[in-house]
Scaffold this active site. Structure first.
Site, short mmCIF file in Angstrom:
data_model
loop_
_atom_site.label_atom_id
_atom_site.label_comp_id
_atom_site.label_asym_id
_atom_site.label_seq_id
_atom_site.Cartn_x
_atom_site.Cartn_y
_atom_site.Cartn_z
N SER A 267 0.83 -1.21 0.00
CA SER A 267 0.00 0.00 0.00
C SER A 267 0.86 1.25 0.00
CB SER A 267 -0.91 0.01 1.24
OG SER A 267 -1.73 -1.13 1.28
N SER A 305 -3.53 -3.95 -2.62
CA SER A 305 -2.86 -2.70 -2.28
C SER A 305 -3.87 -1.62 -1.91
CB SER A 305 -2.02 -2.22 -3.48
OG SER A 305 -1.21 -1.13 -3.11
N ASP A 307 -4.20 2.13 -1.92
CA ASP A 307 -3.54 3.31 -2.49
C ASP A 307 -4.47 4.51 -2.34
OD1 ASP A 307 -1.45 1.59 -3.37
OD2 ASP A 307 -2.70 1.01 -5.06
#
Length: 389
Positions: A267, A305, A307
């Site tokens: 991340s 992830s 983000d």
């Protein structure tokens, strides 16, 4: 045991990692991107090349290291020196990929404003940090009658280098980060919320950068701070350096350690500040351009992830009093936004590179995250003619 020529570079890198582990949080010997001729984009930086070049923005860290078991921390970002609950700033949050635990997101999206400092920490410490932040805010002068508060706390998973299940971040660390705010130079690398992060298999961390627009484009400043902990194929100044760097995965396997995250889940938290007068709609558009800078570094934005981009404007004319019936809403718009987009993309890309370059090797809970090796990196950039002389 004899080492084959193929494994020798990895063994040497491992030795270097071990030698530096004792000073894994000493950042003096690790350069920033511009210190080694890596210049991203065309716009000039502010004096500190940091998010704090946006006047009033402060950054504080609390770092928690306990042997190899704990390598974690918390980082605090404040938009101005006053009472943020009473003088709220326009804000927006953009979700690039939503596999994360960003607290406070819905109220910021709904109201378009930020009423608390931003905290960054490790995934399973988010709720403890939010509780500590709420307690700290409620104890501030003038907050005696407050009945609702929206702590904004972001995270990345530092469970490779830290025992994340211990959930060690709490009141002491949050208050330390808020008590040690810097309004000038910002410590980068394996510090605060970046203490236990890994990016592209190398040691990630906290990084920051800024851009200052020419007066003809408004003269405004954009600053970015990142907590890098994601995967992909590392690209620096447009050069696919992952093709020539030693593999951190192979290094880990050779040393019989669990491989660090590299191409898979991970991340990044990106915080964008500007003194340009922007409303929430314009800030959302600016925040989207931070993802452009992220992409330039080789991010895959994988399934696992998280983000996220949090963007806010510190412009005094746009600060919002929650008791006022009519709120200010002046904003840069149209083509005048384009230079701000460019500044955001450039500063994000460079902040990420600074997070990697400044970080030192850390030996942690499940293995070792080696520092990004400088010599092969610079050789790859020189071969591509991508380094300033």
């Amino acid at each position: 045991m004899k080492l084959t020529s193929a494994l020798l570079p990895f063994a040497l890198l491992l030795c270097a990692a071990g030698a530096s582990a004792a000073t894994s949080h000493d950042h003096q010997e690790r350069p920033r991107a511009r210190d080694v001729g890596i210049v991203i984009g065309t716009l000039p930086t502010g004096p500190n090349n940091a998010i704090t070049d946006v006047e009033g923005v402060g950054v504080g860290h609390a770092t928690l290291v306990r042997g190899r078991e704990l390598n974690t921390g918390v980082t605090a970002i404040v938009p101005h020196r006053g009472n943020l609950y009473r003088e709220r700033v326009p804000a927006a949050i953009v979700v690039g990929n939503g596999f994360g635990k960003l607290l406070g997101v819905t109220q910021v999206q709904e109201l378009g404003e930020l009423e608390t400092p931003i905290l960054l920490t490790g995934t399973l410490s988010v709720w403890n940090a939010a509780d500590a932040l709420a307690g700290w805010l409620l104890a501030q002068p003038g907050m005696e009658q407050v009945r609702s508060i929206n702590p904004v706390v972001g995270e990345t998973n530092d469970g490779y280098l830290s025992d994340i299940r211990a959930r060690p971040i709490g009141k002491a660390q949050v208050e330390q980060a808020l008590a040690t705010l810097s309004y000038g130079a910002v410590e980068e690398g394996a510090v605060g919320a970046g203490t236990g992060t890994v990016a592209f298999g190398w040691k990630g961390g906290i990084g920051t950068s800024s851009r200052r627009l020419p007066e003809a484009d408004g003269g405004w400043t954009v600053g970015v701070l990142v907590q890098s902990n994601y995967g992909g194929h590392l690209t620096v100044a447009g050069v696919p350096v992952w093709k020539s760097l030693p593999s951190p995965e192979a290094l880990a396997l050779h040393s019989r350690q669990e491989p660090p995250p590299w191409r898979g889940d991970g991340s990044i938290m990106i915080v964008v500040a500007t003194d340009a007068p922007l409303d929430a709609s314009a800030l959302r558009r600016v925040a989207n351009r931070a993802l452009t800078g992220l992409a330039r570094t080789g991010s895959d934005m994988s399934n696992g992830s998280g983000d996220y981009v949090i963007a806010f404007s510190t412009a005094k004319q746009n600060r919002r009093d929650p008791r006022a019936a009519v709120q200010p809403g002046a904003s840069v718009g149209g083509e005048a936004l384009t230079p701000l987009f460019e500044a955001t993309a450039e500063a994000t890309e460079e902040a990420i590179l600074n997070s990697l370059l400044r970080a030192r090797t850390v030996q942690g809970h499940r293995g070792t995250a080696p520092a990004l090796p400088l010599e092969p990196l610079l050789e790859a950039l020189d071969a591509a003619g991508a380094r300033a002389r």
